[in-house]
Design a protein around this motif. Structure first.
Motif, short mmCIF file in Angstrom:
data_model
loop_
_atom_site.label_atom_id
_atom_site.label_comp_id
_atom_site.label_asym_id
_atom_site.label_seq_id
_atom_site.Cartn_x
_atom_site.Cartn_y
_atom_site.Cartn_z
N GLN A 171 0.83 -1.20 0.00
CA GLN A 171 0.00 0.00 0.00
C GLN A 171 0.87 1.26 0.00
O GLN A 171 0.60 2.21 -0.73
CB GLN A 171 -0.92 -0.01 1.21
N ASN A 172 1.94 1.27 0.79
CA ASN A 172 2.85 2.42 0.79
C ASN A 172 3.56 2.57 -0.55
O ASN A 172 3.79 3.69 -1.01
CB ASN A 172 3.87 2.28 1.91
N ARG A 179 1.15 4.22 -2.89
CA ARG A 179 1.04 5.64 -2.57
C ARG A 179 2.26 6.42 -3.05
O ARG A 179 2.14 7.54 -3.55
CB ARG A 179 0.87 5.83 -1.06
N GLN A 220 1.95 6.94 -6.76
CA GLN A 220 1.00 8.01 -7.06
C GLN A 220 1.60 9.38 -6.76
O GLN A 220 1.39 10.34 -7.50
CB GLN A 220 -0.29 7.82 -6.25
N ALA A 221 2.37 9.49 -5.68
CA ALA A 221 3.01 10.77 -5.34
C ALA A 221 4.05 11.13 -6.40
O ALA A 221 4.18 12.30 -6.78
CB ALA A 221 3.66 10.69 -3.96
N SER A 236 1.86 14.79 2.35
CA SER A 236 1.65 13.94 3.52
C SER A 236 0.20 13.97 4.02
O SER A 236 -0.25 12.99 4.60
CB SER A 236 2.60 14.32 4.64
N ASP A 276 -2.52 13.90 2.19
CA ASP A 276 -3.33 13.00 1.39
C ASP A 276 -2.74 11.59 1.29
O ASP A 276 -3.45 10.61 1.39
CB ASP A 276 -3.50 13.56 -0.03
N LEU A 277 -1.44 11.51 1.04
CA LEU A 277 -0.81 10.23 0.76
C LEU A 277 0.20 9.78 1.80
O LEU A 277 0.68 8.65 1.75
CB LEU A 277 -0.10 10.30 -0.61
N MET A 333 3.16 11.01 1.89
CA MET A 333 4.40 10.98 1.12
C MET A 333 4.87 12.40 0.84
O MET A 333 4.13 13.36 0.94
CB MET A 333 4.19 10.28 -0.23
N ASN A 374 8.33 8.14 1.78
CA ASN A 374 7.61 8.40 3.02
C ASN A 374 8.55 8.94 4.10
O ASN A 374 8.32 8.75 5.28
CB ASN A 374 6.86 7.15 3.51
#
Length: 150
Positions: free
Chosen positions: A45-46, A49, A52-53, A83, A85-86, A88, A123
């Motif tokens: 999942q990370n 994300r 997407q970032a 950070s 929203d995601l 990140m 992250n």
């Protein structure tokens, strides 16, 4: 006959203890496997994300390059805080080069600017890549690069 039965009375207790030890070992293995699966799922999942970032950073960088906010993209770099929203951050950098491509009129070369936009999403707490967290098992980083011309 009674003496024989008395010597065999503890055999059932030993079997029960062995069975309990075996069941406890199986339960511990199941718990460990479930924990590893949960950690793997969180890492996936990370990673999604972070991807997407990085894509958002590429889109933002192209927008800045084409609208002219980054004058010729000469080594421009900025960290986007995503950070909220995601969870990140994305560090976006841009560079550009001029190339002659064909002719706009006979004898006049046509000049084209090619932008190279790179986004590194992670992250981490600072800019990406975050050297202080690279060795952490929960650290995730994705890097994308794109070239576009105007």
């Amino acid at each position: 006959m009674n003496s024989r039965l008395g010597s065999q009375r503890g055999f059932g207790a030993i079997a029960i203890v062995l069975m309990l030890v075996l069941l406890a070992a199986i339960a511990a293995a199941v718990v460990r496997l479930a924990n590893a699966q949960q950690i793997g799922s969180a890492q996936e999942q990370n990673a999604a994300r972070a991807a997407q970032a990085a894509r958002a950073g590429i889109e933002w960088g192209l927008y800045q390059a084409f609208k002219g906010s980054w004058t010729s993209c000469a080594g421009a770099s900025q960290t986007l805080d995503l950070s909220a929203d995601l969870g990140m951050r994305a560090t976006v950098s841009c560079s550009s080069s001029l190339y002659n491509e064909g002719e706009s009129a006979p004898g006049t070369p046509q000049t084209v600017r090619v932008y190279t936009v790179e986004a590194v999403a992670c992250n981490g707490s600072g800019s990406c890549p975050d050297a202080s967290r690279v060795s952490s098992p929960t650290y995730v980083e994705r890097r994308l690069q794109i070239q576009a011309s105007d």
